[in-house]
Design an enzyme around this catalytic site. Sequence first.
Site, mmCIF file in Angstrom:
data_model
loop_
_atom_site.group_PDB
_atom_site.id
_atom_site.type_symbol
_atom_site.label_atom_id
_atom_site.label_comp_id
_atom_site.label_asym_id
_atom_site.label_seq_id
_atom_site.Cartn_x
_atom_site.Cartn_y
_atom_site.Cartn_z
ATOM 1 N N LYS A 104 0.810 -1.216 0.000
ATOM 2 C CA LYS A 104 0.000 0.000 0.000
ATOM 3 C C LYS A 104 0.847 1.272 0.000
ATOM 4 O O LYS A 104 0.392 2.319 -0.442
ATOM 5 C CB LYS A 104 -0.952 0.003 1.198
ATOM 6 C CG LYS A 104 -2.088 -1.008 1.063
ATOM 7 C CD LYS A 104 -3.175 -0.760 2.092
ATOM 8 C CE LYS A 104 -4.374 -1.653 1.849
ATOM 9 N NZ LYS A 104 -5.482 -1.392 2.785
ATOM 10 N N LYS A 124 -7.025 -9.890 -9.555
ATOM 11 C CA LYS A 124 -8.190 -10.137 -8.707
ATOM 12 C C LYS A 124 -9.169 -8.964 -8.805
ATOM 13 O O LYS A 124 -8.760 -7.817 -8.938
ATOM 14 C CB LYS A 124 -7.729 -10.313 -7.249
ATOM 15 C CG LYS A 124 -8.823 -10.716 -6.296
ATOM 16 C CD LYS A 124 -8.254 -11.107 -4.940
ATOM 17 C CE LYS A 124 -7.873 -9.908 -4.106
ATOM 18 N NZ LYS A 124 -7.570 -10.241 -2.704
ATOM 19 N N LYS A 145 -11.538 -3.123 -5.726
ATOM 20 C CA LYS A 145 -11.882 -1.704 -5.875
ATOM 21 C C LYS A 145 -10.641 -0.858 -6.150
ATOM 22 O O LYS A 145 -10.717 0.189 -6.795
ATOM 23 C CB LYS A 145 -12.558 -1.197 -4.596
ATOM 24 C CG LYS A 145 -13.970 -1.739 -4.383
ATOM 25 C CD LYS A 145 -14.970 -1.137 -5.351
ATOM 26 C CE LYS A 145 -16.386 -1.571 -5.020
ATOM 27 N NZ LYS A 145 -17.377 -1.028 -5.945
#
Length: 339
Positions: free
Chosen positions: A114, A197, A200
């Site tokens: 992230k 995958k 969002k």
Amino acid sequence: MTKPRVLSGIQPTADSFHLGNYLGAVKQWVALQDSHDAFYCVVDLHAITMRHEPELLRRRTRIAAAQLLGAGLDPDRCTLFVQSHVPEHAELQWVLSCITGFGEASRMTQFKDKSAKGGADASSVGLFTYPILQAADILLYEANQVPVGEDQRQHLELTRDLGQRFNHRFGATFVLPEAYIPPAAARIADLQDPAIKMSKSTSSPQGIIDLLDEPGRIRKKIARAVTDPGSEVRADEAAKPGVTNLLRIYSALTGEPISALENKYGSGGYGAFKKDVAEAVVATFTPIREKTEKVLADEAYLDQVLASGAGRAGEVARRTMDTVRDRVGFVPRMDRGDR
């Protein structure tokens, strides 16, 4: 016989869950209500590790809870609550942070992933310590089992390590959770890029089917889903990743084995196959969307469900933290009735 306790959470970071969330987590949660003492939370504390808009977070937290109820969670058969309604989550995180090595936390892959876009210096300390809060979520409720996918195994191992370390230093306190591997949990790929995958954060809007999508939108997305050369409907991850993904979706929603679907559609082309996949999604999601809208329209009911869930969760959390405070050596607060 006492049921094993299971704990899981989901972030309120979008206006709707998507098909991958439903098949990979929510559908499993509904089934676990019968076999487990199930605790489920909307993890809004986790949702603020990145920049966010307060009103949007508030709205999405309510939407997330309503969708869980719409999908089949029953407040009489599980404990459904919002993470921030139980302050012991943050308190236990601090205690666990103090027995977590810096290097140990640095090895968590989620922070690396992230923070890769903006760099570590632009990332928050909250994002860095996210796995420790996740460990606190689990240990707080003496969970015997935690549903995990491959991307969560490292966090569960950290949870077990921290629980064991605390028990060794301060005395037996925490239950060490085991991984619960959902039976045949489907890995759902992006409709436009089957190599990744459904997510969002990485998928395009056309690559995701949202739980709250209208039927027409669902049908259009399935019709435009990437397929593969040829006309044969068969599972082949390498040669036919797009068709394989649609087969996986169809099978997971209807319970029909993929082999039976291959025999049913054969080499007759993708038109009828895609249409039937779309109808399977619509048939599953329409009642969920309708119930979600009904729950959201009854604000008092939703508030009552979340308050009741927080009450039940809080009782367990307070008992755990009373023991933790005593083990660590904190002086008891006499005004709380600790005599």
